[in-house]
Design an enzyme around this catalytic site. Structure first.
Site, short mmCIF file in Angstrom:
data_model
loop_
_atom_site.label_atom_id
_atom_site.label_comp_id
_atom_site.label_asym_id
_atom_site.label_seq_id
_atom_site.Cartn_x
_atom_site.Cartn_y
_atom_site.Cartn_z
N ASP A 41 40.90 -19.51 -19.48
CA ASP A 41 40.25 -18.43 -18.74
C ASP A 41 40.06 -17.23 -19.65
O ASP A 41 40.54 -17.20 -20.77
CB ASP A 41 41.10 -18.06 -17.50
CG ASP A 41 40.26 -17.43 -16.40
OD1 ASP A 41 39.06 -17.17 -16.62
OD2 ASP A 41 40.81 -17.17 -15.31
N HIS A 63 31.78 -23.29 -10.83
CA HIS A 63 32.30 -21.92 -10.72
C HIS A 63 31.63 -20.93 -11.67
O HIS A 63 31.25 -19.84 -11.26
CB HIS A 63 33.82 -21.95 -10.94
CG HIS A 63 34.49 -20.62 -10.83
ND1 HIS A 63 34.44 -19.84 -9.69
CD2 HIS A 63 35.23 -19.92 -11.74
CE1 HIS A 63 35.12 -18.73 -9.91
NE2 HIS A 63 35.61 -18.75 -11.13
C1 HEM Z 1 35.13 -17.63 -14.96
C2 HEM Z 1 38.94 -19.78 -12.91
C3 HEM Z 1 38.64 -16.70 -9.15
C4 HEM Z 1 34.61 -14.83 -11.03
C5 HEM Z 1 36.19 -18.47 -14.73
C6 HEM Z 1 36.64 -19.52 -15.63
C7 HEM Z 1 37.71 -20.11 -15.04
C8 HEM Z 1 37.94 -19.45 -13.79
C9 HEM Z 1 38.53 -21.27 -15.60
C10 HEM Z 1 36.00 -19.88 -16.97
C11 HEM Z 1 36.52 -19.08 -18.10
C12 HEM Z 1 35.70 -17.88 -18.46
O1 HEM Z 1 34.46 -17.96 -18.52
O2 HEM Z 1 36.29 -16.84 -18.68
C13 HEM Z 1 39.18 -19.13 -11.70
C14 HEM Z 1 40.24 -19.48 -10.78
C15 HEM Z 1 40.16 -18.61 -9.74
C16 HEM Z 1 39.04 -17.72 -9.99
C17 HEM Z 1 41.22 -20.61 -10.98
C18 HEM Z 1 41.02 -18.50 -8.51
C19 HEM Z 1 42.26 -18.87 -8.44
C20 HEM Z 1 37.49 -15.96 -9.31
C21 HEM Z 1 37.00 -14.97 -8.36
C22 HEM Z 1 35.85 -14.47 -8.88
C23 HEM Z 1 35.64 -15.11 -10.17
C24 HEM Z 1 37.68 -14.60 -7.04
C25 HEM Z 1 34.92 -13.44 -8.30
C26 HEM Z 1 34.63 -13.36 -7.03
C27 HEM Z 1 34.45 -15.38 -12.27
C28 HEM Z 1 33.43 -14.94 -13.21
C29 HEM Z 1 33.58 -15.76 -14.34
C30 HEM Z 1 34.69 -16.67 -14.07
C31 HEM Z 1 32.41 -13.83 -13.02
C32 HEM Z 1 32.77 -15.69 -15.62
C33 HEM Z 1 31.49 -16.50 -15.50
C34 HEM Z 1 30.67 -16.40 -16.76
O3 HEM Z 1 30.37 -15.29 -17.17
O4 HEM Z 1 30.34 -17.45 -17.30
N1 HEM Z 1 37.01 -18.45 -13.62
N2 HEM Z 1 38.48 -18.08 -11.19
N3 HEM Z 1 36.65 -16.01 -10.39
N4 HEM Z 1 35.18 -16.40 -12.82
FE1 HEM Z 1 36.78 -17.27 -11.98
#
Ligand code: HEM
Length: 485
Positions: free
Chosen positions: A198, A342
């Site tokens: 992440d 996601h």
């Molecule tokens: C990216 C996991 C909750 C928004 C990511 C990544 C993972 C991840 C593995 C990819 C790594 C990265 O690009 O940095 C999770 C998990 C969550 C969670 C396990 C809950 C337990 C959320 C929530 C939001 C969110 C609640 C917003 C409402 C984002 C955004 C990205 C991201 C904006 C970057 C996307 C990009 O720019 O490519 N998340 N996330 N995440 N997540 Fe989550």
């Protein structure tokens, strides 16, 4: 013209730089004695770590590493944020904060917003059955303490307690709950509990970041900081933000529990038989590909838009390549990456920027958020692995900053993650479905099987929201001039 340089000594450190962390406390508190609190705050302000302070800490960490010294540098950082209820309690007029007036999520508070907009499971009588009772109370503010070890954090917490007279009869604050987050151990460090790396893709900021790796373009500082170009409140009125309300940012905190054995069990039970080239996969490979297609990245962090059917750890580790993708080769297709994966849901990149008629280009810059989460809870136990059932609380203390909650966090959760028709592709017969990680509602998505993009897969919720609140992290000047006395 080049954007004006930011006043790094005025901005709280977590917003732009992320407080260095091995472990963190989020201390949620109420103000119990307003007059004393505003005086105590004056003594507390020197403890607040600014962006400039974090940059110095990072230098110390680099030096430590270069000299190959053992252990970690002893470091800590403190930030403070207030909820709307906090400003009400303090008697401070915060109309210069919430551009959306009474409807602004900051004013409404997350407890209500969770039901109205975020889609958290709710009872008919408007109660939140999954929420921890601590978050059902009014919370006035939160201290974030970050550091190298639990001992450093405990010492800092004590220092804060002394300032605010905790334990004395006329203490100015009352702790509601302290939640501890820990970076995962060993090779899992920087990976969230489902196992995926992440913290890879966060926005870079014009006038601040000096290292710009290939990937999404830098955004205006005002996407994250109030009162700067790009802050949507300035479109309402250029002088919308009073001085004390500039250089701040809105913090959305979410207490998200992750059901890891259940997630793993789902992957094991639904392996993909073949990859997108028609190559047969062993069950473990099929499960791994399924997980990667739900997230949009392999556990290593390698983006599937670049490496669709086979993990590529070298790609994952290369900052020049690991965020350099736009879904550009697959507008209207989910062969490489499902629409609802996601990372595609939460940052659709060229899905919105490229204008296939009749849609015009829509800038998604204003929807970027700065994520600063940390994991909490233990590693999986043997018994949990055997039984495929969660027995210990664990998950993500999700935290993100933005200049507008309406445009940032709330919009991403409500209009993208929970919306089965987003992103809207006219030429594709199937709906993308919900974000399989955070989507709330009827949880099914298409595109998981690359050879049968229309096929829908239904899945249980693997992430359960158990609380949260919206806060404002003021500037140092704002703290000094308006909040402290
Ligand atoms: C990216 C996991 C909750 C928004 C990511 C990544 C993972 C991840 C593995 C990819 C790594 C990265 O690009 O940095 C999770 C998990 C969550 C969670 C396990 C809950 C337990 C959320 C929530 C939001 C969110 C609640 C917003 C409402 C984002 C955004 C990205 C991201 C904006 C970057 C996307 C990009 O720019 O490519 N998340 N996330 N995440 N997540 Fe989550």
């Amino acid at each position: 013209p080049a954007p004006a340089p930011l006043d790094l000594k005025n901005i709280q450190g977590d917003i732009l730089s992320g407080l260095p962390k091995k472990t963190q406390f989020y201390i949620f508190f109420n103000i119990t004695n307003v007059a004393r609190f505003r005086k105590d705050l004056k003594k507390f302000i020197p403890l607040v770590k600014t962006v400039a302070g974090v940059l110095e800490d990072r230098k110390a960490i680099d030096d430590h590493k270069k000299k190959k010294l053992p252990g970690l540098v002893t470091l800590s950082g403190v930030n403070i944020s207030f909820s709307h209820q906090g400003f009400v309690k303090l008697g401070i007029d915060d109309t210069g904060l919430a551009a959306g007036g009474a409807q602004d999520p900051f004013v409404v508070g997350q407890k209500k917003d969770a039901i109205t907009n975020l889609g958290d499971p709710a009872n008919k009588d408007g109660t939140l059955p999954d929420w921890d009772p601590a978050f059902l109370k009014d919370i006035h503010g939160v201290f974030l303490i970050s550091g190298d070890s639990i001992l450093t954090l405990e010492k800092k917490k004590l220092e804060i307690a002394v300032i605010f007279g905790v334990g004395t009869p006329n203490t100015s604050i009352k702790e509601i709950i302290t939640i501890r987050g820990d970076v995962r151990p060993g090779d899992e460090s920087a990976h969230e509990h489902f196992g995926f790396l992440d913290g890879i893709s966060n926005p870079t900021i014009k006038g601040f970041d000096t290292v710009i790796n290939p990937g999404p373009k830098p955004v205006d500082a005002g996407v994250l900081l109030t009162g700067h170009t790009g802050d949507p409140a300035l479109d309402i009125r250029p002088d919308f933000r009073p001085d004390w309300a500039t250089d701040g940012s809105f913090l959305s905190f979410r207490y998200l529990f992750q059901e890891v054995p259940e997630f793993n069990d789902f992957l094991t039970k639904n392996p993909l038989a073949k990859d997108g080239n028609g190559k047969a996969l062993k069950p473990e490979e099929g499960s791994e590909l399924l997980g990667a297609r739900m997230v949009g990245r392999w556990k290593s962090g390698a983006p599937i838009d670049v490496a669709p059917f086979k993990d590529d750890p070298a790609l994952a580790a290369d900052p020049k390549r690991n965020n350099n993708f736009e879904f550009a080769g697959e507008i209207n297709s989910q062969l490489r990456c499902p629409f609802a994966a996601h990372v595609r849901k939460t940052n659709p990149r060229d899905d919105l920027e490229v204008p296939p008629p009749p849609r015009g280009p829509i800038s998604i810059d204003g929807r970027r958020i700065m994520r600063r989460g940390v994991q909490f809870g233990p590693e999986l136990t043997y018994r949990e692995q055997q039984e495929g059932k969660t027995l210990h609380a664990r998950g993500l203390l999700f935290a993100c900053y933005q200049s507008s909650l309406t445009n940032g966090f709330q919009f991403i959760q409500k209009s993208w993650a929970n919306n089965k028709t987003f992103p809207p592709f006219e030429t594709q017969p199937e709906d993308p479905g919900l974000d399989p990680i955070i989507g709330q509602g009827v949880r099914e998505m298409s595109g998981l099987d690359p050879l049968n993009e229309q096929k829908l897969l239904t899945m249980p919720a693997f992430v359960v929201p158990r609380g949260g609140e919206y806060f404002f992290s003021p500037s140092i000047k704002g703290l000094k001039s308006t909040i402290a006395t």
